[in-house]
Structures are given as structure tokens and as C-alpha cells.
Design a protein around this motif. Sequence first.
Motif, PDB file in Angstrom:
ATOM      1  N   THR A  13       0.831  -1.200   0.000  1.00 39.30           N
ATOM      2  CA  THR A  13       0.000   0.000   0.000  1.00 39.30           C
ATOM      3  C   THR A  13       0.868   1.253   0.000  1.00 39.30           C
ATOM      4  N   SER A  14       0.330   2.368  -0.520  1.00 45.50           N
ATOM      5  CA  SER A  14       1.120   3.598  -0.645  1.00 45.50           C
ATOM      6  C   SER A  14       1.119   4.429   0.629  1.00 45.50           C
ATOM      7  N   ALA A  15       0.204   4.171   1.549  1.00 42.63           N
ATOM      8  CA  ALA A  15       0.047   5.008   2.741  1.00 42.63           C
ATOM      9  C   ALA A  15       0.519   4.252   3.989  1.00 42.63           C
ATOM     10  N   VAL A  16       0.843   5.032   5.029  1.00 36.39           N
ATOM     11  CA  VAL A  16       1.253   4.446   6.300  1.00 36.39           C
ATOM     12  C   VAL A  16       0.260   4.842   7.387  1.00 36.39           C
ATOM     13  N   GLN A  17       0.279   4.096   8.467  1.00 39.16           N
ATOM     14  CA  GLN A  17      -0.589   4.409   9.600  1.00 39.16           C
ATOM     15  C   GLN A  17      -0.080   5.669  10.302  1.00 39.16           C
ATOM     16  N   PRO A  18      -0.946   6.635  10.556  1.00 35.99           N
ATOM     17  CA  PRO A  18      -0.512   7.876  11.210  1.00 35.99           C
ATOM     18  C   PRO A  18       0.161   7.587  12.552  1.00 35.99           C
ATOM     19  N   GLY A  19       1.250   8.315  12.789  1.00 39.72           N
ATOM     20  CA  GLY A  19       1.931   8.210  14.064  1.00 39.72           C
ATOM     21  C   GLY A  19       2.888   7.047  14.207  1.00 39.72           C
ATOM     22  N   THR A  20       3.052   6.227  13.146  1.00 35.46           N
ATOM     23  CA  THR A  20       3.936   5.061  13.264  1.00 35.46           C
ATOM     24  C   THR A  20       5.302   5.266  12.607  1.00 35.46           C
ATOM     25  N   THR A  21       5.505   6.379  11.905  1.00 34.16           N
ATOM     26  CA  THR A  21       6.769   6.586  11.197  1.00 34.16           C
ATOM     27  C   THR A  21       7.912   6.817  12.179  1.00 34.16           C
ATOM     28  N   ARG A  22       9.011   6.104  11.964  1.00 33.68           N
ATOM     29  CA  ARG A  22      10.195   6.247  12.806  1.00 33.68           C
ATOM     30  C   ARG A  22      11.407   6.543  11.916  1.00 33.68           C
ATOM     31  N   LYS A  23      12.194   7.534  12.285  1.00 36.56           N
ATOM     32  CA  LYS A  23      13.425   7.822  11.566  1.00 36.56           C
ATOM     33  C   LYS A  23      14.438   6.703  11.849  1.00 36.56           C
ATOM     34  N   VAL A  24      15.153   6.289  10.821  1.00 36.41           N
ATOM     35  CA  VAL A  24      16.187   5.267  10.962  1.00 36.41           C
ATOM     36  C   VAL A  24      17.537   5.962  10.986  1.00 36.41           C
ATOM     37  N   LEU A  45      15.187  -0.042  16.407  1.00 36.95           N
ATOM     38  CA  LEU A  45      13.991   0.776  16.630  1.00 36.95           C
ATOM     39  C   LEU A  45      13.007   0.007  17.509  1.00 36.95           C
ATOM     40  N   ASP A  46      12.188   0.754  18.246  1.00 36.16           N
ATOM     41  CA  ASP A  46      11.145   0.141  19.058  1.00 36.16           C
ATOM     42  C   ASP A  46       9.806   0.357  18.357  1.00 36.16           C
ATOM     43  N   LEU A  47       9.306  -0.702  17.705  1.00 32.50           N
ATOM     44  CA  LEU A  47       8.025  -0.604  16.995  1.00 32.50           C
ATOM     45  C   LEU A  47       6.938  -1.475  17.607  1.00 32.50           C
ATOM     46  N   GLY A  48       7.287  -2.375  18.515  1.00 30.01           N
ATOM     47  CA  GLY A  48       6.279  -3.237  19.123  1.00 30.01           C
ATOM     48  C   GLY A  48       5.531  -4.069  18.099  1.00 30.01           C
ATOM     49  N   LEU A  49       6.253  -4.747  17.222  1.00 32.80           N
ATOM     50  CA  LEU A  49       5.623  -5.465  16.115  1.00 32.80           C
ATOM     51  C   LEU A  49       4.932  -6.738  16.570  1.00 32.80           C
ATOM     52  N   ARG A  50       3.833  -7.033  15.919  1.00 26.13           N
ATOM     53  CA  ARG A  50       3.200  -8.337  16.063  1.00 26.13           C
ATOM     54  C   ARG A  50       3.816  -9.300  15.044  1.00 26.13           C
ATOM     55  N   PRO A  51       3.843 -10.599  15.369  1.00 28.44           N
ATOM     56  CA  PRO A  51       4.374 -11.565  14.389  1.00 28.44           C
ATOM     57  C   PRO A  51       3.629 -11.474  13.059  1.00 28.44           C
ATOM     58  N   GLY A  52       4.391 -11.519  11.974  1.00 27.47           N
ATOM     59  CA  GLY A  52       3.790 -11.468  10.643  1.00 27.47           C
ATOM     60  C   GLY A  52       3.447 -10.071  10.160  1.00 27.47           C
ATOM     61  N   SER A  53       3.894  -9.043  10.868  1.00 27.86           N
ATOM     62  CA  SER A  53       3.570  -7.674  10.464  1.00 27.86           C
ATOM     63  C   SER A  53       4.273  -7.302   9.166  1.00 27.86           C
ATOM     64  N   ASN A  54       3.598  -6.496   8.356  1.00 26.69           N
ATOM     65  CA  ASN A  54       4.233  -5.854   7.209  1.00 26.69           C
ATOM     66  C   ASN A  54       4.835  -4.527   7.652  1.00 26.69           C
ATOM     67  N   LEU A  55       5.894  -4.122   6.982  1.00 24.37           N
ATOM     68  CA  LEU A  55       6.537  -2.837   7.247  1.00 24.37           C
ATOM     69  C   LEU A  55       6.621  -2.024   5.965  1.00 24.37           C
ATOM     70  N   THR A  56       6.575  -0.709   6.103  1.00 22.90           N
ATOM     71  CA  THR A  56       6.861   0.203   5.001  1.00 22.90           C
ATOM     72  C   THR A  56       8.214   0.850   5.269  1.00 22.90           C
TER      73      THR A  56
END
Length: 356
Positions: A13-24, A45-56
Amino acid sequence: MSVALPADGRAGTSAVQPGTTRKVTFGGRASTVVPVGAQAVSDPLDLGLRPGSNLTVTLYLADGQASDAVTSHPGSRTTSYMTSGNHVDDPDLGGAATTAHWYFLSGVEVLSKPAGAAAVVVGDSLTDGRGSTTDGNDRWPDRLLARLHARPETSGVAVLNQAAGGNRVLNDGLGPNASARFDRDVLAQSGVGWLILFEGVNDIGTADATEAAQRKVAEDLIAAYDQLVVRAHAQGILVYGATLTPFGGNSGYDDPDGHREAARQTVNRWIRTSGRFDTVLDFDRAVRDPERPRRLREAWDTGDHLHLNPAGYQALADAVPVRLFGPRRTSACARPGVGPTILEGGPTAPKGTGSP
């Protein structure tokens, strides 16, 4: 570079969830230069991912990049967005040009519990996912991951898809051969407890269709498999060998005299009976037509008589007993994941040198 969670959690997808962007960052710096053929490892980074999550993951190339020196994965079958300028903080790149390939990114490591472990899959386009759904994550390793995570006993197992379409075991083709990339794609990965080896059909299919040539390629494949087993076992990794699936009727690989089919049968016989593998996964039996065993089941055939559709890939995943990924019998050299992102610099293409 930035990392975020995609809108609705969907791949491509072209969009991201608001508030989840983290600078690397890289050693605290906002950017880095990746030497040719090398890797750059980011800060965690601390993203608190669930197993199987997709990332942008969004990258900005401040100084550009020569097109012939780009590390790429043409067979990713996941949409990427490309546009001019620095857009690493943009919430949506919906107006950008698209392509169903990945570039630059080699992998993401995730901090897991001590009991977590990874299963690495080394393969070609049948594992890379030719015939699967773009942005659908329905390759057979994806389906295997879903099966593993459905059981509490195996919910801590990761599946690392280290396949490259068109890849061969013995010789370079699309990407370095499996033997050459083994250190990078298997032994250097974190927390590896198991290896699934499912590759060799391209070696058979690209060798001359003569009895002598096919006898030699079968012998060489068997010798190469044995070497990979030795190298994995030396690091405490269990090795599961998968039989090669049918290609009868394929315009490029099938031959009227049956020499390539004879080579496939020779290789499969060794996989089944040699005792060199810790377990045998009989993918041939899982997807072949019972009435015409040289061919794939028609309902799972994409039409080229070599690659499988999503239903066929589900059949491969279902042919892998999930009990094989319980508590590891040996893990002396396995290492837990530590959380960085890994980038690779061109022009030496990594595991993603793609499917034709």
C-alpha cells in the motif's frame, strides 16, 4: 530512511498508519553510505511489532545511484513507490510511479524471546513466489509461517525466505549460485535453527538435454547438497531436504527424450534415500498429478507446467509437518536476533536477483 506500519497493515500500500513513522539512524547519524557489495546495519527501533507484520520502508538517495549498481529483488512481488525528492516522512506516496520489485533492503532483524528461532528457506522462483499474488503474501513460505503461528508450540518460529527466481545451486544465473551465497543467506542469519533446501530444478533445466550432461548435473547437484548439509550441520542447523517438483510439459525444461526427467528422478531418489538430510519434505509427491507424475496437478499449475498458483503453494506448505519446528535438538551456534535493519550495496546483487 524511515520505517512505518502500512495503512491497514497490508503489503504494497502507498500510505502508512498515522503516528507510526520512525526515523532510521546509523550509529546515530541520519544517513549512511553503503560501500559496493557491503552491508549497512541500522540502529535498532522500538516498533512493538506483532508476528507477521508488514513494514513500510522509505529511502531517499541524496546523491542518486547508478542503475547498474542497485541491489535489487525483482521477484519480490510487492509494490514499491518511486518519486523524486526526499519523501521519507510523507504519509502517502499514492501519486508515485510503481514497480513490483524491492531495492536496497536486504532484511529486517527482530528482537525475539530466547526460545525464538528461524527457519531459512533456500530456493528459486518456486519459493520466491512466481505464480503467487502480487502484494498477497501467499508464497508457500508465507503459508507455512501462518501454519506455524497458529500453534502455540511453534508461534516463536520465523521463516526467512532466501529464494531468488532463476537461481541455481551450481552456477551463477540470476544472482550468485546457492553454494556461493550460503554463508550470507543462511549461516550469517540470526537465530537459525533449521534450513529447508528446495533448489536444483534450474540446474537441470538449463543443462544440455543429453544423457551425459544430465547425468553430470545430477551427480554435481548431489555433491553440492552434501556440501551444504555439512556446512549447516557444522553450525548446529538441522537441514530438511525437499524433493524437486515436476516440470513435464514445460516448453523450456521438458525434453522429448526424458533425460532431464531422469536427472530429476535421480536427484529425488538421493534426497529420499541417502539419509543425509535430517528430514525429507516430499514436495514432488505433494503436487504431482497422480495420473501423470511427470506433471503438476492441473488445478495448481499456472499454465507453464513449472510454477504453482497460490493453491499449489498452499499444498507445499501443507506438506511440511509443523512438528519439525519444535524445540531444537541442537542450537550450539544459533544466535538471537538483535533488531537492526540491514541494507546491501550494489552492484553485487544479493538474494533478490529475481524471477524472469
